[in-house]
Structures are given as structure tokens and as C-alpha cells.
Design a protein around this motif. Structure first.
Motif, short mmCIF file in Angstrom:
data_model
loop_
_atom_site.label_atom_id
_atom_site.label_comp_id
_atom_site.label_asym_id
_atom_site.label_seq_id
_atom_site.Cartn_x
_atom_site.Cartn_y
_atom_site.Cartn_z
N ILE A 266 2.67 -59.78 82.04
CA ILE A 266 2.51 -60.09 80.62
C ILE A 266 2.68 -58.81 79.80
N ALA A 267 2.13 -57.70 80.32
CA ALA A 267 2.25 -56.42 79.62
C ALA A 267 3.72 -56.06 79.44
N ALA A 268 4.52 -56.25 80.48
CA ALA A 268 5.94 -55.92 80.39
C ALA A 268 6.62 -56.82 79.37
N GLU A 269 6.21 -58.10 79.37
CA GLU A 269 6.81 -59.03 78.43
C GLU A 269 6.46 -58.63 77.00
N LEU A 270 5.19 -58.25 76.79
CA LEU A 270 4.76 -57.85 75.45
C LEU A 270 5.43 -56.56 75.01
N ALA A 271 5.79 -55.72 75.99
CA ALA A 271 6.47 -54.47 75.64
C ALA A 271 7.90 -54.75 75.21
N GLY A 272 8.36 -55.97 75.46
CA GLY A 272 9.70 -56.34 75.04
C GLY A 272 10.71 -56.33 76.16
N ALA A 273 10.24 -56.25 77.41
CA ALA A 273 11.17 -56.23 78.54
C ALA A 273 11.86 -57.57 78.67
N GLY A 274 13.13 -57.54 79.06
CA GLY A 274 13.90 -58.77 79.24
C GLY A 274 13.51 -59.46 80.53
N GLN A 275 13.94 -60.71 80.65
CA GLN A 275 13.54 -61.50 81.81
C GLN A 275 14.07 -60.90 83.11
N ARG A 277 14.65 -57.77 83.80
CA ARG A 277 13.86 -56.59 84.16
C ARG A 277 12.51 -57.03 84.73
N ARG A 281 12.17 -55.79 88.35
CA ARG A 281 11.39 -54.55 88.39
C ARG A 281 9.92 -54.83 88.68
N HIS A 282 9.42 -55.99 88.22
CA HIS A 282 7.99 -56.24 88.35
C HIS A 282 7.66 -57.31 89.39
N ARG B 92 11.32 -60.58 70.05
CA ARG B 92 11.51 -59.30 70.74
C ARG B 92 11.50 -58.08 69.85
N ARG B 95 7.85 -57.43 68.80
CA ARG B 95 6.88 -57.13 69.85
C ARG B 95 6.47 -55.67 69.89
N PHE B 102 -5.42 -54.39 77.94
CA PHE B 102 -5.91 -55.51 78.75
C PHE B 102 -7.34 -55.27 79.23
N ASN B 110 1.26 -52.25 86.97
CA ASN B 110 2.05 -52.60 88.15
C ASN B 110 1.78 -51.58 89.25
#
Lengths: 371, 332
Positions: A266-275, A277, A281-282, B92, B95, B102, B110
Motif C-alpha cells: 500500500i505504501a508503494a501504491e500511495l507513493a505513486g508506484a505503477g502496478q 513496479r 519490485r514488491h 497518481r 498522490r 503506517f 519491504n
């Protein structure tokens, strides 16, 4: 424990180690898994160098050599190191008048390394006829029969070595194919959910609820008789993997579902990472360990599948050589009573399957070094 | 000026059952919640577990899609945009202006990425060049009080408090206009909590952060927030400036929460009994005031008519029929 005394240096080493290093350190602690790893590597070396390690042509039949018992190599001759085997002598049975061949203690045939034998292609490309062991001189009937011979006079050891190649490769190819199927279908199922997920899950349940042997029989029967050994080989690989992917797909789907809710995703998604990535990556690195474990546990299943299919006469057919085909020769109790060494073909199956299971176990523990 | 204005935010989760997955009920996790966060201000959203405060936070960040309502966010250029109806794609570019801290510092990093890469990820995915990223990571590590060597280590080499610092550094990486902190200290030891609170206070001073601080513990909130909003079963029951609210709570639920804050003094035994019973089921909210089954001051009216949030004292909003009559004890 040795870790109680920690210099600052070793702590840094630990803190900055890459995942691979951590995995290796953890893996080394699992002794059984390390032994299994060595065994698996040895087996695959045998598979790669099969023809080099074989002594006599695995396809060459000779009625005179029928059912020769296993024959050891004698290393010393009159106190000197002179490896040799005994030659074969034919005697006529006075009751049946049948000519039977048996080792003749009087005839010593020297064993040589890197001797010339039947022609083959090393690694499938380099034409050569050099083998690890061979006989010097001797008559056409003579040979080194480390594990004895079968009814048609073929050397069981050479056949077993060559069979390793096909049996292990079919396992690898089958797992490779089911890995691709499992990752894609499991991934789609876990990522998109909804109707797609339901459809894939029901399909998996259907596949898993079909009893395998009748199904194999049906599929094997549908393979045309006219197909060559190679074609049958590929068809069998595909058949086996069409059923093998379900377990992997479930593992992958489950991990996707669980990881989708993980905070770091979720953190990566909130940072704006694409699907892409997020997936590569995660998510993927996080369940690589599960995939590795599932794969190394699926390999023995694949090998067993091939072996049992061929044993039942549904898989590969002679003249192909695989463990299952060798075991087929050991089906007859009467044959077994007179030539029990034919059962030796079961030994590598047992060893490799145990090795893969322990290896998978060790890898699963090691691949999660943070747990 | 307000960075964030939330109006009538509602999030319902359908309960499905049976073969056809028919909707048989709804969990009203968040029900018509409105509040705002001014620039440079910290608003605390407080309530027991299950009251919907985390759902509010996730809706604002659009990790969840709200059922209805508006989430008006003031962008860097001063342009105001309603986040509620936006698609994933449209979200996007926005964001990067709002980031989250968290609750669980173990789950939010990660484990397979280096700390430097974790902090740099928001920069990377938003197209900041590599050289700038390196410098920014070092700057952020210093800001949150971690040594520069930390960036070449994996998260497992750090303690909970240190991990939370890493999480804070990641949230600050893009200089967001709004930080949503979802119980950032509740997973930590008390001594470490104080350190992280101090860090947040320090950052508020230095960076003039606007923050929505979600917590279940009024003791923690007191130090960080300018204003407090108390939630109960999906609704806000009281809002007000922190000092005033702590001096004199107007809603019996706020008073009960305050009484439950542990006091570091063994001689002071509280006369007020702790709150009895459980939080009401959000799928089956009691009629009238949702708090009435647990409220020591409940009267007949409370069981029948649901009190709306209204201004009871200038600058204070309360959803209680008896707000004016009751004199409730605050802290100290």
C-alpha cells in the motif's frame, strides 16, 4: 553459541549482507539440505554427462550376455594396482543344453579410464567415443557389468545412467511449464479477483478432482502410435505439467491476495508506484521463496509421474530409456527371482526424490532469512 | 487556509452471503463524517478500535474508495480537487502531495529492499533524478535522526522505533502538503513512543507539517495535536481545540476515553469506572445515540433520537443531547 561474541565488523557484515548471502548462510545450517543439494547436482551432472559415464551402448543387445549378475571391478592383481574385470565364458548346461555365459575367474581383462567405446555426441554437440571406463582387449561378449545385464544383454548401469537424463529432464521441463502456467494463471486469479478468479479456481478444483491414472490412460491412448520417441516425450511433458500447475497457481494466488493488503505494498501504491513496479519490485520478490519451495517440491512429483506412467506402459515406450521403462523390465516376478539386480533402477528414483524434498525444505527455510 | 476538507464522508462495506452473494447487510464503517485540516495544523482523530478512524484515513488517501461524500484537497498550486470520485490514474499526480505514516513499522517496510531504496522509492517513481535522490535520502536520514550508513542496510537490522523513523523519512521524501499518520506510535514501546512523538513535534516545527493524526490513545494525542476529533462507531461525536477539550470534554464518550488514559501514579486510583461494554456493532448500530447503551448519563431521549453534531460552545462541536447540562471531568 558462537554468535555471543560479536565484533563490530561481523555485525556490519550481517546488517549489510545481500539477500543471497543471508539465504546461503541460513541454508548452510540445514545439513540434510546441503547433502541433498550435492546429490541433486551430482544427479544432474550424471544427466549431462550420461553417455560419457556409460560403459556400453545402452541400446546394444546381445543374447549371450543375458542376465549377467552384477560384476565388481577388482582393483588389485597379485598385490599390484591393476584394475580388471573377469571375462565371460560360455558353458553348456548338461541338462538343458543351453549355452550360458558366466564370469571366468581365469580371464582377467584390464579396465582403462577414458577408453574408446560407442560413438555419441558429448553435450549433444561434440562427436566423440571416449568413455570414463572401458575394457582393453577382450572378446565381443566381454564387458563391465557393474549392475548386471537385462534379458536382452544390455548393461543395466549404462542404461540407468542414460535413463537419468530423460527422467530428470522431463521433470525439469514439466516443472518449467507448470511454473509458467501457475504463475500466470495464479497471478491473474489473485490480482484481478472477481469472476476471473472464480473461474480459475473452479477449473483448478475440477482438474484436481479427476483421478489421475484413468485420465493419463485416456490421454496416453490419444497419442498417435506413429509418433516418434521425441514427440511422445514432449507430449508426456505437457500432459504432466497440465496437471502440475494447479498447486503452484494456488500458492501464487494466495500470496498475491495476502500481499495486496500488506502495508508496504500500500505504501508503494500511495507513493505513486505503477502496478508493474508493485508486482515485480514488491510482490514477486516477497513470494519467490514460496515459488522456489513449491517448485522443488513439484519436481519429484513430476519425476514420479513420468516413472509411473512409463512403468504402466502409458508414458514413454522402448526404445526410449527412462527410469520407468527400466522398472517395467522388473515387473515380472519370475524375472525378478532370477535377476533381482533389475530392481536397482528404483534406487535412483528414491534417492533423487528424497533429495529434492529435503532440498525444498531447506530452501523454503532459507529463502525467508528475515523471518 | 485548509489543506483538507472532508464533507459527509461515508464508507459502507456490504455484507454478502449465500450462493448468489446477495447483500444482506452493511457495515457502516464511516457515516457522514466531516472535518477539516488547516495548513500547518495537526488534527487528531481519536476513537476505540473499530470506530472507523483508519477507514477515514484510508479513504482520504484513496487506498479505499468512499461510498459517498467529498474529500477536498488543496494542491500545491492552490487548486482544490475532490479526491472522492477520481480514478486510479487521475490520482497518481496528486498522490505525491499526501503521504502516510503506517501503524506497524514491521509490515510497512519491504523486507527485501535496502533502507536507502525504500526512502528513495517515492522519489524514484515520481521521476526525481538519481543524483538528487541520493542527496535527498541523506538529508532525510539526518532529519529523522538516523546515521547515513542506514541506507545500505535492510530493515531487519533496525528496531521498531528506528523503522518508524525510516517510515517517516519515506513519508517526508516528496515534501507532501499533508501527512496522514495512522497510529504511528501505538505499535511501539512507551519509551520509544516518546522519542517518535518528539521527532514528530520537531518536524512540525521545522517543516510546518499539516497532519491528520489517527490514534486510539488520548494521552499520546495531547502532545501532538492542535485540534481533536473524537469518533464513535463511524461518526464524529466531538471536536474542539486540544486544550479546551482536555480541560472540559463535552461528550460523555470523550470523558470516558480520558478516564481510561493510564496515569503514571500508583497512588491515584480513579473513582470513575472504566467504560463498560463493547463498541457497538457497525453492522447493527443501536437506535438513537449509538453510545447510549454504554453511557452513564443516558436518558430516554438518547435511546430514541440520534443527536446531530452541533456547535455547543463557540469553537466546539458535540453530538450529545445533554452536552450543555453535563459537567464532565477532563484530565487533571
Amino acid at each position: 553459541m558462537s554468535s555471543t561474541i560479536h565484533s563490530a565488523g561481523s555485525e556490519d557484515r550481517f546488517a549489510e549482507a545481500t539477500q543471497l548471502q543471508l539465504t546461503w548462510w541460513r541454508f548452510k545450517r540445514h545439513k540434510l539440505a546441503v547433502i541433498s543439494l550435492v546429490l541433486v547436482v551430482l544427479f544432474y551432472l550424471v544427466a549431462i554427462l550420461a553417455d560419457f559415464l556409460a560403459i556400453s551402448d545402452p541400446h546394444a543387445t546381445d543374447a549371450r550376455r543375458s542376465f549377467i549378475p552384477p560384476q565388481g571391478i577388482h582393483f588389485f592383481d597379485d598385490g599390484a594396482f591393476r584394475p580388471h574385470v573377469k571375462g565371460l565364458k560360455g558353458t553348456r548346461d548338461p541338462k538343458t543344453f543351453k549355452l550360458t555365459y558366466a564370469p571366468d575367474p581365469g580371464r582377467k581383462l584390464p579396465v582403462r579410464m577414458f577408453a574408446r567405446g560407442y560413438d555419441y555426441h558429448l553435450l549433444g554437440v561434440i562427436p566423440t567415443n571416449i568413455h570414463l571406463l572401458g575394457l582393453e582387449g577382450g572378446e565381443a561378449v566381454d564387458g563391465i557389468f557393474l549392475l548386471g545385464t537385462d534379458q536382452l544383454g544390455r548393461d543395466l548401469y549404462s542404461r540407468l545412467v542414460v535413463a537419468t537424463r530423460i527422467s530428470l529432464l522431463i521433470g525439469l521441463a514439466g516443472v518449467g511449464l507448470s511454473l509458467v502456467l501457475g504463475l500466470i494463471l495464479g497471478g491473474i486469479s489473485g490480482l484481478y479477483g472477481g469472476i476471473v478468479d472464480t473461474a480459475i479456481q473452479r477449473l483448478i478444483e475440477m482438474i484436481r478432482s479427476i483421478p489421475t491414472i484413468p485420465l493419463w490412460m485416456g490421454l496416453a491412448a490419444s497419442l498417435p502410435n506413429t509418433w516418434s520417441v521425441t514427440q511422445v516425450y514432449f507430449a508426456i511433458t505437457i500432459i504432466i505439467s497440465l496437471f502440475g500447475w494447479t498447486e503452484l497457481a494456488r500458492v501464487v494466488r494466495g500470496r498475491f491476495l495476502a500481499l495486496r493488503e500488506e502495508d508496504f505494498v500500500i505504501a508503494a501504491e500511495l507513493a505513486g508506484a505503477g502496478q508493474m513496479r508493485i508486482i515485480f519490485r514488491h510482490m514477486l520478490p516477497s513470494f519467490a521463496s514460496h515459488v522456489i519451495a513449491a517448485t522443488s517440491l513439484a519436481l519429484p512429483t513430476m519425476i514420479i509421474s513420468e516413472t509411473s506412467l512409463s512403468f504402466l506402459g502409458l508414458g514413454l515406450r522402448a526404445p526410449a530409456i527412462s527410469w520407468g521403462i527400466l522398472l517395467q523390465d522388473a515387473q515380472n516376478v519370475q524375472v525378478l527371482a532370477s535377476a533381482p539386480w533389475l530392481l536397482m533402477a528404483a534406487l535412483p528414483v528414491i534417492v533423487i526424490i528424497l533429495a529434492f524434498n529435503f532440498l525444498g525444505d531447506g530452501l523454503r527455510d532459507a529463502a525467508d532469512p528475515y523471518g | 487556509m485548509n489543506v483538507l476538507e472532508v464533507e459527509s464522508l461515508t464508507k459502507h462495506f456490504p455484507i454478502r452471503a449465500g450462493l448468489l452473494q446477495r447483500e444482506v447487510g452493511r457495515i457502516r464503517a464511516v457515516d457522514r463524517v466531516s472535518f477539516h485540516v488547516a495548513r500547518g495544523e495537526t488534527l487528531a482523530l481519536v476513537g476505540e478500535s473499530g470506530c472507523g478512524k483508519t477507514t477515514v484515513a484510508r479513504c482520504i488517501l484513496r487506498a479505499l474508495a468512499p461510498t459517498s461524500g467529498a474529500i477536498r484537497f488543496t494542491q500545491e498550486g492552490g487548486e482544490i480537487v475532490d479526491l472522492a470520485p477520481l480514478s486510479r490514474r487521475a490520482l497518481r499526480p496528486i498522490r505525491r502531495q499526501m503521504q502516510m505514516i503506517f501503524q506497524d513499522p514491521y509490515a510497512s517496510l519491504n523486507p527485501r529492499m535496502l533502507v536507502g531504496d525504500i526512502i528513495a522509492e517515492p522519489l524514484l517513481v515520481n521521476g526525481v533524478p538519481a543524483a538528487t535522490r541520493q542527496a535527498r535520502v541523506l538529508e532525510l536520514l539526518e532529519l529523522v535522526g538516523l546515521p547515513a550508513v542506514a541506507r545500505s542496510r535492510f530493515p531487519f537490522a533496525f528496531s521498531g522505533g528506528q523503522r518508524q523513523r525510516i517510515g517517516i523519512a519515506r513519508a517526508l521524501a516528496l515534501n507532501p502538503s499533508l501527512i496522514v499518520a495512522d497510529e504511528p506510535v501505538s505499535a511501539l514501546d512507551v519509551s520509544v513512543q516518546a522519542q517518535i512523538i518528539n521527532l514528530l513535534l520537531d518536524l512540525q516545527d521545522r517543516l510546518r507539517l499539516s497532519m491528520l493524526f489517527v490514534a486510539h490513545d488520548l494521552g499520546v494525542v495531547r502532545h501532538v495535536s492542535d485540534r481533536v476529533a473524537v469518533m464513535y462507531v463511524g461518526r464524529i461525536v466531538e471536536t474542539g481545540p486540544t486544550t479546551a477539550l482536555y480541560d472540559r470534554p463535552l461528550h460523555p464518550y470523550t470523558a470516558a476515553l480520558m478516564a481510561s488514559v493510564p496515569k503514571p501514579d500508583p497512588d491515584r486510583r480513579d473513582a470513575t469506572p472504566p467504560l463498560a461494554g463493547d463498541v457497538a456493532d457497525a453492522a447493527n448500530i443501536p437506535p438513537g445515540c449509538a453510545f447510549h447503551p454504554r453511557c452513564p448519563h443516558a436518558v430516554a431521549r438518547c435511546r430514541e433520537i440520534r443527536p446531530e453534531l452541533r456547535e455547543t460552545i463557540p469553537g466546539r462541536m458535540t453530538a450529545c443531547h445533554r452536552a450543555e447540562e453535563l459537567t464532565l471531568a477532563g484530565v487533571d
